[in-house]
Design a protein around this motif. Structure first.
Motif, PDB file in Angstrom:
ATOM      1  N   THR A  40       0.840  -1.203   0.000  1.00 44.06           N
ATOM      2  CA  THR A  40       0.000   0.000   0.000  1.00 44.06           C
ATOM      3  C   THR A  40       0.871   1.248   0.000  1.00 44.06           C
ATOM      4  O   THR A  40       0.620   2.197  -0.757  1.00 44.06           O
ATOM      5  CB  THR A  40      -0.932   0.005   1.223  1.00 44.06           C
ATOM      6  N   GLU A  41       1.895   1.236   0.848  1.00 45.83           N
ATOM      7  CA  GLU A  41       2.810   2.385   0.901  1.00 45.83           C
ATOM      8  C   GLU A  41       3.548   2.555  -0.424  1.00 45.83           C
ATOM      9  O   GLU A  41       3.752   3.680  -0.889  1.00 45.83           O
ATOM     10  CB  GLU A  41       3.806   2.220   2.049  1.00 45.83           C
ATOM     11  N   LEU A  42       3.938   1.444  -1.016  1.00 49.60           N
ATOM     12  CA  LEU A  42       4.626   1.502  -2.304  1.00 49.60           C
ATOM     13  C   LEU A  42       3.708   2.095  -3.373  1.00 49.60           C
ATOM     14  O   LEU A  42       4.117   2.957  -4.157  1.00 49.60           O
ATOM     15  CB  LEU A  42       5.106   0.114  -2.729  1.00 49.60           C
ATOM     16  N   LEU A  53       4.357   5.508  -5.479  1.00 51.01           N
ATOM     17  CA  LEU A  53       4.393   5.538  -6.937  1.00 51.01           C
ATOM     18  C   LEU A  53       3.362   6.511  -7.509  1.00 51.01           C
ATOM     19  O   LEU A  53       3.638   7.202  -8.485  1.00 51.01           O
ATOM     20  CB  LEU A  53       4.179   4.139  -7.508  1.00 51.01           C
ATOM     21  N   LYS A  54       2.195   6.581  -6.892  1.00 52.43           N
ATOM     22  CA  LYS A  54       1.186   7.541  -7.342  1.00 52.43           C
ATOM     23  C   LYS A  54       1.685   8.963  -7.166  1.00 52.43           C
ATOM     24  O   LYS A  54       1.513   9.810  -8.032  1.00 52.43           O
ATOM     25  CB  LYS A  54      -0.115   7.340  -6.574  1.00 52.43           C
ATOM     26  N   ALA A  55       2.310   9.218  -6.027  1.00 51.96           N
ATOM     27  CA  ALA A  55       2.829  10.561  -5.762  1.00 51.96           C
ATOM     28  C   ALA A  55       3.965  10.905  -6.726  1.00 51.96           C
ATOM     29  O   ALA A  55       4.074  12.035  -7.203  1.00 51.96           O
ATOM     30  CB  ALA A  55       3.311  10.654  -4.315  1.00 51.96           C
TER      31      ALA A  55
END
Length: 80
Positions: free
Chosen positions: A53-55, A59-61
């Motif tokens: 989830t953090e990854l 990546l979205k950011a």
């Protein structure tokens, strides 16, 4: 046919064959490079101690900063 023309024609054929072989070799090397880069990226990501989830959030950011439309988007922003 003139022997000189035949010789030049034969040399042209050899050169075309060599070019084809070199282009094929270049494509193979490009594939190898991409595979090695991908392996390096995967290793770096796996080395990070974060959840999926953090990854995904990271990546979205980052996609806004490093996405394929970054330069086009910056150009549009500067025109406004």
């Amino acid at each position: 046919m003139n022997p000189k023309i035949q010789r030049v024609t034969k040399e042209m054929e050899k050169t075309r064959d060599k070019i084809g072989a070199l282009q094929a070799r270049l494509r193979d090397l490009e594939k190898q490079k991409t595979e090695l880069e991908n392996t390096e990226i995967i290793s770096a990501v796996r080395g990070m101690d974060i959840s999926l989830t953090e990854l995904a959030d990271m990546l979205k950011a980052a996609s806004g900063q490093f996405g394929p439309n970054t330069t086009a988007q910056k150009k549009e922003d500067s025109e406004e």
